[in-house]
Design a protein around this motif. Structure first.
Motif, PDB file in Angstrom:
ATOM      1  N   ASP A 156     -21.405 -46.493  20.071  1.00 49.21           N
ATOM      2  CA  ASP A 156     -22.788 -46.177  19.771  1.00 49.21           C
ATOM      3  C   ASP A 156     -22.802 -44.796  19.119  1.00 49.21           C
ATOM      4  N   ALA A 157     -23.369 -44.691  17.918  1.00 48.61           N
ATOM      5  CA  ALA A 157     -23.345 -43.430  17.178  1.00 48.61           C
ATOM      6  C   ALA A 157     -24.033 -42.309  17.949  1.00 48.61           C
ATOM      7  N   ARG A 158     -25.118 -42.613  18.637  1.00 49.39           N
ATOM      8  CA  ARG A 158     -25.837 -41.574  19.380  1.00 49.39           C
ATOM      9  C   ARG A 158     -24.960 -41.016  20.505  1.00 49.39           C
ATOM     10  N   THR A 159     -24.294 -41.891  21.230  1.00 56.26           N
ATOM     11  CA  THR A 159     -23.390 -41.460  22.294  1.00 56.26           C
ATOM     12  C   THR A 159     -22.272 -40.604  21.717  1.00 56.26           C
ATOM     13  N   PHE A 160     -21.711 -41.053  20.602  1.00 61.95           N
ATOM     14  CA  PHE A 160     -20.639 -40.309  19.948  1.00 61.95           C
ATOM     15  C   PHE A 160     -21.104 -38.927  19.511  1.00 61.95           C
ATOM     16  N   MET A 161     -22.266 -38.862  18.859  1.00 63.85           N
ATOM     17  CA  MET A 161     -22.767 -37.580  18.362  1.00 63.85           C
ATOM     18  C   MET A 161     -23.078 -36.615  19.508  1.00 63.85           C
ATOM     19  N   ASN A 162     -23.518 -37.145  20.641  1.00 65.32           N
ATOM     20  CA  ASN A 162     -23.849 -36.292  21.791  1.00 65.32           C
ATOM     21  C   ASN A 162     -22.620 -35.893  22.607  1.00 65.32           C
ATOM     22  N   ALA A 163     -21.508 -36.553  22.376  1.00 65.40           N
ATOM     23  CA  ALA A 163     -20.293 -36.249  23.140  1.00 65.40           C
ATOM     24  C   ALA A 163     -19.767 -34.872  22.741  1.00 65.40           C
ATOM     25  N   GLY A 164     -19.351 -34.127  23.732  1.00 63.84           N
ATOM     26  CA  GLY A 164     -18.813 -32.801  23.457  1.00 63.84           C
ATOM     27  C   GLY A 164     -17.822 -32.400  24.522  1.00 63.84           C
ATOM     28  N   TRP A 165     -17.452 -31.171  24.460  1.00 66.44           N
ATOM     29  CA  TRP A 165     -16.479 -30.648  25.407  1.00 66.44           C
ATOM     30  C   TRP A 165     -17.119 -30.519  26.782  1.00 66.44           C
ATOM     31  N   GLU A 166     -16.463 -31.055  27.791  1.00 63.39           N
ATOM     32  CA  GLU A 166     -16.960 -30.979  29.154  1.00 63.39           C
ATOM     33  C   GLU A 166     -15.896 -30.345  30.036  1.00 63.39           C
ATOM     34  N   LYS A 167     -16.324 -29.532  30.985  1.00 61.30           N
ATOM     35  CA  LYS A 167     -15.393 -28.855  31.901  1.00 61.30           C
ATOM     36  C   LYS A 167     -14.504 -29.854  32.626  1.00 61.30           C
ATOM     37  N   LEU A 168     -15.086 -30.989  33.016  1.00 61.83           N
ATOM     38  CA  LEU A 168     -14.307 -32.001  33.723  1.00 61.83           C
ATOM     39  C   LEU A 168     -13.084 -32.410  32.909  1.00 61.83           C
TER      40      LEU A 168
END
Length: 133
Positions: free
Chosen positions: A10-22
Motif C-alpha cells: 500500500d503506497a500510503r503505508t510505504f510513504m508513512n514508513a520510517g525509522w523506528e527505535k524498535l
C-alpha cells in the motif's frame, strides 16, 4: 552487513514508513549476534499478492453489482484498484522510488547498555504470571 526488509503493498503505508527505535535496537542485536558492522533496514513498495488483488476486485464488483469489469463505465474503478495495489504496473514510481533504506552503524557502547539490562529482563520474566495462574 545485516539487511532486513519490510514490504508494503500500500503506497500510503510505504510513504508513512520510517525509522523506528524498535528496528534500530533489533538491528543492533543482529549486529551483535553476527558481529556485523552495519544494519540496513529497507522498506519496499511491492505488488500485493495475487490472491489479495483478486479478492479486492471481487469486493469491488460486489459493492457496485458489477458483472463485467471490462465495461468502459467501470474501467476507471478497476484501473484505480490496479494503481493502488500493483505499483510495479502503475507507472507512478520507479524501482528506486519503491525502496527506502535506513542504515545504522555498530556502536558497542549502546550494545553494552542493552546487554546490561538483561538481568533486569530475566527478573521481570520470572515474575510474569500467564493467565493469572
Amino acid at each position: 552487513i545485516i539487511q532486513d526488509t519490510k514490504a508494503s503493498w500500500d503506497a500510503r503505508t510505504f510513504m508513512n514508513a520510517g525509522w523506528e527505535k524498535l528496528y534500530e535496537w533489533q538491528g543492533r542485536v543482529y549486529m551483535h549476534l553476527y558481529d556485523a558492522d552495519e544494519f540496513w533496514l529497507r522498506y519496499c513498495l511491492v505488488d500485493c499478492p495475487a490472491h489479495i488483488y483478486e479478492f479486492e476486485k471481487y469486493k469491488l464488483k460486489s459493492k457496485f453489482n458489477i458483472i463485467d469489469d471490462s465495461l468502459p463505465e467501470v474501467k476507471p474503478l478497476f484501473d484505480q484498484l490496479e494503481r493502488n495495489l500493483l505499483p510495479s504496473k502503475s507507472g507512478l514510481y520507479t524501482k528506486e522510488e519503491r525502496v527506502k533504506t535506513y542504515k545504522v552503524e555498530r556502536d558497542d557502547e549502546k550494545m553494552k547498555e542493552l546487554l546490561d539490562r538483561i538481568p533486569h529482563a530475566v527478573e521481570y520474566y520470572k515474575n510474569i504470571k500467564l493467565n493469572q495462574i
